[in-house]
Design an enzyme around this catalytic site. Sequence first.
Site, PDB file in Angstrom:
ATOM      1  N   HIS A 175       0.848  -1.196   0.000  1.00 16.83           N
ATOM      2  CA  HIS A 175       0.000   0.000   0.000  1.00 16.83           C
ATOM      3  C   HIS A 175       0.880   1.241   0.000  1.00 16.83           C
ATOM      4  CE1 HIS A 175      -3.297   2.684   0.639  1.00 16.83           C
ATOM      5  NE2 HIS A 175      -2.792   3.113   1.786  1.00 16.83           N
ATOM      6  N   HIS A 569      -6.807   9.473   0.291  1.00 12.29           N
ATOM      7  CA  HIS A 569      -7.415   9.423   1.624  1.00 12.29           C
ATOM      8  C   HIS A 569      -6.549  10.014   2.728  1.00 12.29           C
ATOM      9  CE1 HIS A 569      -5.404   5.478   0.882  1.00 12.29           C
ATOM     10  NE2 HIS A 569      -4.916   5.703   2.089  1.00 12.29           N
TER      11      HIS A 569
END
Length: 807
Positions: A175, A569
């Site tokens: 990620h 985000h």
Amino acid sequence: MKLRKQVTVCGGAIFCVAVFSLYLMLDRVQHDPARRQNGGNFPRSQISVLQNRIEQLEQLLEENHQIISHIKDSVMELTDTGAVSPSGHLPFRSANGSWVLPFDGRPAFLAVKPQDCQFAVSTRAQTDVQMLDVYSLLKFDNLDGGVWKQGFDITYEPDEWDNEPLQVFVIPHSHNDPGWVKTFDKYFTDQTQHILNNMVVKLAEDSRRKFIWSEISFFAKWWETADVYKQEAMRKLILGGQLEIVTGGWVMTDEANAHYFAMIDQLIEGHQWLERNLGITPQSGWAVDPFGHSATMPYLLKKANVTSMLIQRIHYSIKKHFSSTRSLEFMWRQAWDTGSSTDIFCHMMPFYSYDVPHTCGPDPKICCQFDFKRLPGGQINCPWKVPPKSVVEANVAERAELLLDQYRKKSKLYRSKVLLVPLGDDFRYDKALEWDQQYINYQKLFDYMNSHPELHIQAQFGTLTDYFNAVYKAYGVPQGSRPGDFPVLSGDFFAYADREDHYWTGYYTSRPFYKSLDRVIESHLRGAEILYSLAVANARHAGMEGRYPVTDYALLVDARRSVGLFQHHDAITGTAKENVVIDYGTKLLRALIGLKRVIINAAHFLVMKNKEFYRFYQTEPFLETDDRRATQDSLPQRTLIELDPAGPRYLVLFNPIEQERLCAVTVLVNTVRVRVLTEDGQTLPVQLSAQWSSATQMSATFMVRLPPLGLAVFHLYDSADSPMTIRSDTLLRLSGRSVSARALDPLPVRSQPADAQTFYISTQTLTLGFSGTTGLLDSGLCHIYSHLMFLISRLNGSLKSMQYLSV
């Protein structure tokens, strides 16, 4: 002729009223009882009062004289020029003393027909799980669940898989946040480029190795710096199925603060990049880090032809509830969908995090032992104090059985005999050593498990789509269809709490300046794309494509990517570090400047009546925008339109929405002698208001009706007062007796003592209540309109080559 008579009668009536008012004032002075009771014996104080009143009367006489002069001038002007508003009426005062600006009377918005909103009044979606019902059902009590702190003990019978072996897909991933603790560029330089470089080499070493990647912003940056050999090797891995691009968005978007336009734009930017450079379209969605999940995202993914998706950050109580009912996999349906056209298959991860200790099974102490980056001697270790062991022949049986126990327990939370096990974390696999540690040790475990039929397991590395396809195959349904009796769910997953009372809700309002800047740039991006498209099409039609700056398209791409990056985000949420936020702001400001240049160039070209006179000047743009920002963290400063009697200034207004709109336009001018004309010479009512930061600047507001996706040009003059120009009447509520107000011409100012009672400001459609103590807004209804862009001619004088554009 009829208009001349009406104006003459109106002017005469106003004149008579003014004279009659003057007569009443004189009569009141002559018959004042206070003056008559003392006869001719005037004390000195009374004489002083009388002198003051005489002076006031003289002032009133002078004011009335000026009013009458203005009336006469206006009547003569109207008679000579026929300058009236589009409705043919003059501004007038209402019963409460406020000015009413006339207009054509047509509605300011499109009427909504009943059939347009049938979905809103129809029966809600037929689903097995409605999230509003779930929220009302749960206690959110956070009981201790043993090794799985937020859950419960999981048990199973050893023979449960005798008839149907457990099929396990271990999915390596990394990620990569496009900005969080480090900036986007710093992350790429320090870690992400090394992950992708190692990927090309290490996946090619063994065809059984798999990997997934989601952030196209990083992938595109790597692609631009990679040589053709690396590019071809990466393309081969993707086309061969070893590397899967999941979701395919420019970023892994936030789902709470991002506007759905921006969510779509960043998804389009990523998908178009993949189509152009790799010729692929993502099949599966992957969202492990947004702080809660919106029902908007599955709808957009479904429209983008994604068939399945995975989510992770869900309130721990909801995960526990879904785990206990084996509802962690479901068809996600929109709440308004009475059929199944919006259904998308969704997998919810059951445990605390997406890192290795919380993905192989319910016990993080055991799972951490199978994160081989944490082998002794490395940079990180296991907090549970039991380190991993390298898999060798002597311990492979014991290691495999320990891991298999976790796999079996995790599978008990799902309905199928197919299990998904992520293997990664933030910025993992940036060192070649980790690739070897993870892949070599896991392959030994897989080889042992698969070679022992009594274990009833088939384990391998896989991609996200490999897993979903196995589920569909197990149930004998086409890709994207509902497997067996899996539940249908509607609703969203907000608010998110990862543990105890740690609720992720502050990011809804954190760093509001940048949230606002994001919306401003989104609206500029939409307007710039529309105008650029119209201008290029117009230039091609006129055979002038070579003279129009088509290179402005690069500015659009840069802006799309900057806005897309900010939907990350950790960006629009406000959860990034301060230096990262500044970097985001700098990129956004650069995008805004570029978009304004695109808008200016396109509007300039489109309003030219004779395109032969069009010239593009890089350093001296023909128009300028209505505001400017000096730095990334500064508020916009409005552009001052300097009017002079020598000639008009031109105002170009652009309506970027596909509906006709009636809106109020406010510009900053340097004079109170303002007149606004349409292109066909009609005078618009205009209101002048104080610009409290400057005594020499005024805000001029007028109402205009703009066509859909259209441009219109207005003329601003510095000319004598007309009945179509009115001045705002300011009322000051003073909180202390010692406070006084002083007014300067030309705007009247009145004052009154303030009290604690709420006071209201009302129009026909809006009522606002303000605190009498603080003056702050207490209540009211606010209408939000899309951003209105307008441009100001940098030149005085005539502009004969302008035309009205309507699409």
